[in-house]
Design a protein around this motif. Structure first.
Motif, PDB file in Angstrom:
ATOM      1  N   UNK A   1       0.914  -1.248  -0.021  1.00 14.27           N
ATOM      2  CA  UNK A   1      -0.098   0.115  -0.121  1.00 14.27           C
ATOM      3  C   UNK A   1       0.833   1.302   0.210  1.00 14.27           C
ATOM      4  N   UNK A   2       1.800   1.097   0.876  1.00 17.11           N
ATOM      5  CA  UNK A   2       2.772   2.390   0.756  1.00 17.11           C
ATOM      6  C   UNK A   2       3.162   2.682  -0.286  1.00 17.11           C
ATOM      7  N   UNK A   3       3.685   1.453  -1.189  1.00 22.99           N
ATOM      8  CA  UNK A   3       4.219   1.659  -2.551  1.00 22.99           C
ATOM      9  C   UNK A   3       3.654   2.473  -3.453  1.00 22.99           C
ATOM     10  N   UNK A   4       2.025   2.090  -3.543  1.00 18.68           N
ATOM     11  CA  UNK A   4       1.486   2.633  -4.373  1.00 18.68           C
ATOM     12  C   UNK A   4       1.026   4.034  -4.078  1.00 18.68           C
ATOM     13  N   UNK A   5       1.127   4.412  -2.776  1.00 19.09           N
ATOM     14  CA  UNK A   5       0.929   5.848  -2.535  1.00 19.09           C
ATOM     15  C   UNK A   5       2.065   6.621  -3.092  1.00 19.09           C
ATOM     16  N   UNK A   6       3.588   5.807  -2.742  1.00 14.90           N
ATOM     17  CA  UNK A   6       4.620   6.703  -3.343  1.00 14.90           C
ATOM     18  C   UNK A   6       4.813   6.921  -4.691  1.00 14.90           C
ATOM     19  N   UNK A   7       4.206   6.331  -5.501  1.00 18.84           N
ATOM     20  CA  UNK A   7       4.146   6.499  -7.059  1.00 18.84           C
ATOM     21  C   UNK A   7       3.786   7.911  -7.284  1.00 18.84           C
ATOM     22  N   UNK A   8       2.740   8.373  -7.047  1.00 15.27           N
ATOM     23  CA  UNK A   8       2.501   9.932  -7.078  1.00 15.27           C
ATOM     24  C   UNK A   8       3.619  10.831  -6.489  1.00 15.27           C
ATOM     25  N   UNK A   9       3.607  10.409  -5.134  1.00 15.43           N
ATOM     26  CA  UNK A   9       4.462  11.352  -4.299  1.00 15.43           C
ATOM     27  C   UNK A   9       5.966  11.569  -4.972  1.00 15.43           C
ATOM     28  N   UNK A  10       6.479  10.333  -5.628  1.00 12.93           N
ATOM     29  CA  UNK A  10       7.831  10.276  -6.076  1.00 12.93           C
ATOM     30  C   UNK A  10       7.675  11.270  -7.273  1.00 12.93           C
ATOM     31  N   UNK A  11       6.788  10.931  -8.050  1.00 12.70           N
ATOM     32  CA  UNK A  11       6.481  11.683  -9.334  1.00 12.70           C
ATOM     33  C   UNK A  11       6.744  13.211  -9.346  1.00 12.70           C
ATOM     34  N   UNK A  12       5.956  13.508  -8.134  1.00 12.50           N
ATOM     35  CA  UNK A  12       5.888  14.883  -7.860  1.00 12.50           C
ATOM     36  C   UNK A  12       7.232  15.263  -7.444  1.00 12.50           C
ATOM     37  N   UNK A  13       8.084  14.599  -6.526  1.00 13.85           N
ATOM     38  CA  UNK A  13       9.157  15.118  -5.975  1.00 13.85           C
ATOM     39  C   UNK A  13      10.272  15.007  -7.448  1.00 13.85           C
ATOM     40  N   UNK A  14      10.051  14.187  -8.114  1.00 11.44           N
ATOM     41  CA  UNK A  14      10.976  14.280  -9.377  1.00 11.44           C
ATOM     42  C   UNK A  14      10.646  15.361 -10.296  1.00 11.44           C
ATOM     43  N   UNK A  15       9.408  15.704 -10.351  1.00 10.55           N
ATOM     44  CA  UNK A  15       9.268  16.865 -11.085  1.00 10.55           C
ATOM     45  C   UNK A  15       9.769  18.228 -10.408  1.00 10.55           C
ATOM     46  N   UNK A  16       9.565  18.005  -9.238  1.00  7.93           N
ATOM     47  CA  UNK A  16      10.294  19.121  -8.179  1.00  7.93           C
ATOM     48  C   UNK A  16      11.541  19.584  -8.636  1.00  7.93           C
ATOM     49  N   UNK A  17      12.211  18.379  -8.586  1.00  4.44           N
ATOM     50  CA  UNK A  17      13.780  18.295  -8.576  1.00  4.44           C
ATOM     51  C   UNK A  17      14.216  18.683 -10.161  1.00  4.44           C
ATOM     52  N   UNK A  18      13.346  18.675 -11.078  1.00  9.17           N
ATOM     53  CA  UNK A  18      13.924  19.001 -12.257  1.00  9.17           C
ATOM     54  C   UNK A  18      14.462  20.244 -12.411  1.00  9.17           C
ATOM     55  N   UNK A  19      15.575  20.522 -12.964  1.00  7.21           N
ATOM     56  CA  UNK A  19      16.051  22.044 -13.349  1.00  7.21           C
ATOM     57  C   UNK A  19      16.921  22.272 -12.059  1.00  7.21           C
ATOM     58  N   UNK A  20      16.392  22.016 -10.811  1.00  2.24           N
ATOM     59  CA  UNK A  20      17.187  22.470  -9.591  1.00  2.24           C
ATOM     60  C   UNK A  20      18.151  21.453  -9.313  1.00  2.24           C
ATOM     61  N   UNK A  21      17.610  20.167  -9.292  1.00  2.00           N
ATOM     62  CA  UNK A  21      18.702  19.110  -8.752  1.00  2.00           C
ATOM     63  C   UNK A  21      19.072  18.154 -10.107  1.00  2.00           C
ATOM     64  N   UNK A  22      18.104  17.745 -10.799  1.00  4.80           N
ATOM     65  CA  UNK A  22      18.593  17.085 -12.067  1.00  4.80           C
ATOM     66  C   UNK A  22      18.478  17.977 -13.156  1.00  4.80           C
TER      67      UNK A  22
END
Lengths: 212, 65, 230
Positions: free
Chosen positions: C153-174
């Motif tokens: 269950x944690x995994x399936x919640x992690x999917x959108x949260x991670x996606x959001x994190x990755x989007x936030x990281x774009x440009x700044x970190x990645x």
């Protein structure tokens, strides 16, 4: 109100135990400072100053893992967890009490780590402090649940980092973003969202993890 | 074959490889299952024969003085 | 009887996978025209994206079964959730490999931290690999079933949260990478081919899932039989 008095009692138990022995807390403080010193040797001189913020967050993450590994160690050694589970309190109160204690340990360690970081590397902004607070909440919430899982396994200390690191990635992104971005509010908001979602999830699922 | 075609084909071949690997793994599994069922059938047969041979013994005991 | 019904599902799914996947691949290679800008190499899209979406579907299915286990307290769902995670991981690895090949042919590198899907799947790969570590280090029983379910269950919640994190990281970190214009403006023929391939990979995953589940249940039955006979 009974629920919160249970939570308070459990949190106080952990804090009092720790105050008596102080070994977990001291290890965490020493670990984070030592890690920061090691990091000072690991980056080439021309590296941008901002890179050190990334290192701070890695150091905080591993310090949290250290603290969490010990979170259920005492219980496991004396099978106290079984007794706690049989106690007439809501199982999720165990989670909340433990998580609050973990937050306290992390905060105390950071009280040393952040000034050390400001001394060795870069200045510490208010946004960074806010991010650290939010990150502590998230790490404690998820970490307490995962530490309970790891405590029930044969692999114990080896398992917790494996379980926690993927879940901690969003926290690192939020923290580093808040430290170096021009718009830290977005990242702080994201951290708050993470905390909300995973705290609720951990609170609700703790009893399933801990009952026999 | 152009370089782009090579890569595209490679991507599809990877999927095929995984499927074929699955096939091989399942071939092993099926032969193992067959062997186990054979063993269990043998066990069941021995049990049934053991029960059959123990019955006439009981009859003869009752008849004896 | 119930056994024959189960056989029918397995057969139906296998036939569906056969038809849809072969049909989709034929469409992808022979029918669909070359993409205007990218050319021939855009055709990886017809296997990479369906596989990725199927992986998400598997993880979602695993989380659904996990929820049922916790809700109904029926340990039967443990095997189903576990098998679904296994399928998800296989398709996830396939996504990473096909995605890497696509990156190589598009940009000349085997990996790019700016490619959101790839990074997300890497995080999920780590997460669900840890799922197996968790299962291997806990003794079988209801507690392991419950822990696995909570983790799924944690995994399936992690999917959108991670996606959001990755989007936030774009440009700044990645780094930022040029977005391929794949998801925008899909021509009719492209959309149709994609949908057929997607249905095909879903059917494939479902078919493999049913097979593996049956195999595991047979293992269970044989173990019970062995205990009863010895």
């Amino acid at each position: 109100m009974n629920y919160f008095s249970d939570v308070g009692a459990l949190a106080r138990k952990d804090l009092r135990l720790e105050l008596r022995s102080r070994d977990t807390f001291l290890s965490m403080v020493l670990f984070v400072v030592a890690t920061l010193v090691v990091f000072s040797f690991s980056l080439p001189a021309q590296t941008e100053a901002e890179a050190s913020y990334g290192l701070l967050w890695v150091a905080l993450l591993f310090t949290a893992i250290l603290g969490l590994t010990r979170a259920f160690a005492a219980e496991r050694e004396q099978r106290v967890l079984d007794g706690l589970v049989l106690a007439p309190c809501d199982r999720s109160a165990i989670w909340l009490g433990k998580a609050l204690a973990v937050v306290a340990f992390l905060a105390l360690a950071e009280l040393v780590a952040l000034p050390a970081f400001a001394l060795f590397f870069e200045p510490v902004t208010w946004e960074l402090v806010a991010a650290v607070v939010l990150a502590d909440l998230g790490l404690a919430a998820v970490g307490t649940l995962l530490a309970a899982m790891a405590a029930a396994s044969r692999a114990r200390e080896l398992l917790l980092p494996l379980l926690l690191l993927p879940l901690a990635i969003p926290i690192v992104v939020g923290g580093v973003g808040a430290s170096i971005s021009d718009d830290p509010g977005r990242f702080l908001g994201f951290l708050a969202l993470y905390d909300l979602i995973f705290a609720i999830l951990s609170w609700a699922s703790f009893e399933y993890v801990v009952t026999e | 074959m152009s370089s782009a075609e090579k890569y595209v084909t490679a991507a599809y071949l990877v999927v095929l490889t995984v499927l074929l690997a699955y096939l091989v793994i399942y071939a092993f599994k099926l032969s193992r299952l067959e062997r186990e069922v054979g063993e269990l059938a043998e066990l069941a047969r021995r049990r049934r024969d053991a029960e059959r041979t123990s019955e006439p013994e009981r009859d003869s005991e009752e008849v004896a003085p | 009887m119930s056994t024959s019904l189960r056989n029918n599902t397995a057969v139906a799914l296998a036939v569906a996978a056969f038809v849809l996947l072969l049909g989709g691949l034929a469409l992808a290679f022979y029918w669909v025209p070359d993409a205007p800008i990218e050319g021939f190499r855009q055709r990886i899209f017809y296997i990479h994206v369906p596989v990725a979406l199927t992986a998400y579907a598997c993880f979602g299915w695993a989380a659904w079964k996990a929820l049922r286990l916790l809700w109904l307290r029926d340990e039967r769902y443990d095997l189903e959730s576990y098998t679904a995670v296994h399928m998800g991981l296989i398709f996830g690895i396939l996504t990473l490999v096909t995605g890497s090949i696509w990156a190589r042919t598009s940009w000349g590198v085997w990996w790019s931290w700016g490619e959101r899907q790839l990074v997300l799947f890497l995080v999920l790969f780590l997460f669900y690999s840890a799922y197996f570590m968790l299962r291997y280090s806990v003794d079988p029983g209801p507690r392991r079933a419950r822990m696995s379910a909570v983790y799924a269950l944690f995994g399936v919640v992690l999917i959108p949260v991670s996606f959001l994190a990755i989007r936030l990281a774009e440009g700044l970190i990645h780094p930022v990478v040029f977005d391929r214009n794949v998801n925008s403006n899909l021509a009719g023929s492209q959309l149709f081919t994609f949908l057929v391939c997607f249905a095909g990979t879903l059917a494939l995953a479902a078919s493999l899932y049913v097979n593996e589940l049956t195999g595991k249940r047979v293992d269970e039955r044989l173990r019970e039989l062995r205990e009863a006979l010895t």
